[in-house]
Scaffold this motif. Structure first.
Motif, PDB file in Angstrom:
ATOM      1  N   GLY A  15       0.794  -1.219   0.000  1.00 23.19           N
ATOM      2  CA  GLY A  15       0.000   0.000   0.000  1.00 23.19           C
ATOM      3  C   GLY A  15       0.826   1.269   0.000  1.00 23.19           C
ATOM      4  O   GLY A  15       0.289   2.363  -0.215  1.00 23.19           O
ATOM      5  N   GLY A  16       2.109   1.131   0.218  1.00 21.78           N
ATOM      6  CA  GLY A  16       2.998   2.281   0.266  1.00 21.78           C
ATOM      7  C   GLY A  16       3.451   2.726  -1.113  1.00 21.78           C
ATOM      8  O   GLY A  16       3.011   2.196  -2.139  1.00 21.78           O
ATOM      9  N   SER A  17       4.353   3.703  -1.101  1.00 20.44           N
ATOM     10  CA  SER A  17       4.832   4.307  -2.345  1.00 20.44           C
ATOM     11  C   SER A  17       6.348   4.424  -2.346  1.00 20.44           C
ATOM     12  O   SER A  17       6.982   4.542  -1.280  1.00 20.44           O
ATOM     13  N   ASP A  61      -0.069  -4.044 -17.954  1.00 20.55           N
ATOM     14  CA  ASP A  61      -1.384  -4.126 -17.306  1.00 20.55           C
ATOM     15  C   ASP A  61      -1.254  -4.275 -15.798  1.00 20.55           C
ATOM     16  O   ASP A  61      -2.093  -3.767 -15.043  1.00 20.55           O
ATOM     17  N   SER A  62      -0.219  -4.955 -15.350  1.00 21.50           N
ATOM     18  CA  SER A  62      -0.062  -5.236 -13.926  1.00 21.50           C
ATOM     19  C   SER A  62       0.201  -3.980 -13.088  1.00 21.50           C
ATOM     20  O   SER A  62       0.018  -4.002 -11.866  1.00 21.50           O
ATOM     21  N   VAL A  63       0.637  -2.891 -13.729  1.00 21.49           N
ATOM     22  CA  VAL A  63       0.971  -1.678 -12.980  1.00 21.49           C
ATOM     23  C   VAL A  63       0.104  -0.483 -13.384  1.00 21.49           C
ATOM     24  O   VAL A  63       0.185   0.577 -12.758  1.00 21.49           O
ATOM     25  N   LYS A  64      -0.713  -0.661 -14.403  1.00 21.42           N
ATOM     26  CA  LYS A  64      -1.520   0.443 -14.912  1.00 21.42           C
ATOM     27  C   LYS A  64      -2.425   0.994 -13.811  1.00 21.42           C
ATOM     28  O   LYS A  64      -3.059   0.233 -13.082  1.00 21.42           O
ATOM     29  N   GLY A  65      -2.441   2.304 -13.683  1.00 19.17           N
ATOM     30  CA  GLY A  65      -3.255   2.942 -12.651  1.00 19.17           C
ATOM     31  C   GLY A  65      -2.549   3.103 -11.320  1.00 19.17           C
ATOM     32  O   GLY A  65      -3.031   3.822 -10.438  1.00 19.17           O
ATOM     33  N   ARG A  66      -1.405   2.424 -11.147  1.00 17.81           N
ATOM     34  CA  ARG A  66      -0.651   2.512  -9.884  1.00 17.81           C
ATOM     35  C   ARG A  66       0.710   3.175 -10.083  1.00 17.81           C
ATOM     36  O   ARG A  66       1.196   3.863  -9.187  1.00 17.81           O
ATOM     37  N   ASN A  83       2.815   3.718  -6.648  1.00 17.82           N
ATOM     38  CA  ASN A  83       1.848   3.844  -5.563  1.00 17.82           C
ATOM     39  C   ASN A  83       1.090   2.534  -5.377  1.00 17.82           C
ATOM     40  O   ASN A  83       1.113   1.665  -6.252  1.00 17.82           O
ATOM     41  N   SER A  84       0.435   2.400  -4.254  1.00 17.56           N
ATOM     42  CA  SER A  84      -0.362   1.199  -3.955  1.00 17.56           C
ATOM     43  C   SER A  84       0.441  -0.067  -4.217  1.00 17.56           C
ATOM     44  O   SER A  84      -0.040  -1.004  -4.870  1.00 17.56           O
ATOM     45  N   LEU A  85       1.640  -0.082  -3.714  1.00 11.77           N
ATOM     46  CA  LEU A  85       2.538  -1.204  -3.978  1.00 11.77           C
ATOM     47  C   LEU A  85       2.007  -2.502  -3.373  1.00 11.77           C
ATOM     48  O   LEU A  85       1.374  -2.505  -2.308  1.00 11.77           O
ATOM     49  N   LYS A  86       2.287  -3.582  -4.084  1.00 10.70           N
ATOM     50  CA  LYS A  86       1.858  -4.920  -3.682  1.00 10.70           C
ATOM     51  C   LYS A  86       3.085  -5.808  -3.508  1.00 10.70           C
ATOM     52  O   LYS A  86       4.122  -5.556  -4.132  1.00 10.70           O
ATOM     53  N   PRO A  87       2.968  -6.865  -2.712  1.00 15.04           N
ATOM     54  CA  PRO A  87       4.120  -7.777  -2.562  1.00 15.04           C
ATOM     55  C   PRO A  87       4.626  -8.315  -3.904  1.00 15.04           C
ATOM     56  O   PRO A  87       5.840  -8.522  -4.067  1.00 15.04           O
ATOM     57  N   GLU A  88       3.725  -8.492  -4.859  1.00 13.14           N
ATOM     58  CA  GLU A  88       4.149  -9.006  -6.161  1.00 13.14           C
ATOM     59  C   GLU A  88       4.927  -7.978  -6.985  1.00 13.14           C
ATOM     60  O   GLU A  88       5.437  -8.301  -8.059  1.00 13.14           O
TER      61      GLU A  88
END
Length: 114
Positions: A15-17, A61-66, A83-88
């Motif tokens: 969730g961090g940046s 696609d995996s990062v679009k919008g983030r 932004n809205s980082l995910k473990p993946e």
């Protein structure tokens, strides 16, 4: 020979940046297309985002919008705002310039904890 200097990786909670930077000393970032790639452990390097010489952008696609790719022409530096980082998203991130050339940054580690 193109010198690429990356910085900005680190450890962040989900969730961090983070913002990555790729400096190109002595070369203008508007001269050519540039891109960000990443490689997770045990996986092949994958494309993340591109910014072209005229400023148009594309994203996986995996990062679009983030994620947002951008550049500052005054300091010859490209950025990747994540932004809205995910473990993946955990991977070593590389910049490539000109896009498709054999010139890569040294890589910067991004680790996202759950």
């Amino acid at each position: 020979q193109v010198q690429l200097e990356e910085s900005g990786g680190g450890l962040v909670q989900a969730g961090g940046s983070l913002r990555l930077s790729c400096a190109t000393p002595g070369r203008r970032v508007t001269d050519y297309a540039m891109g960000w790639f990443r490689q997770a452990p045990g996986k092949e390097r994958e494309w993340v985002a591109t910014i072209r010489s005229r400023g148009s952008t594309n994203y996986a696609d995996s990062v679009k919008g983030r994620f947002t790719i951008s550049r500052n022409n005054a300091v010859n530096t490209m950025y990747l705002q994540m932004n809205s980082l995910k473990p993946e998203d955990t991977a070593v991130y590389y910049c490539n310039a000109p896009l498709g050339s054999p010139y890569w940054g040294q890589g910067t580690q991004v680790t996202v904890s759950s």
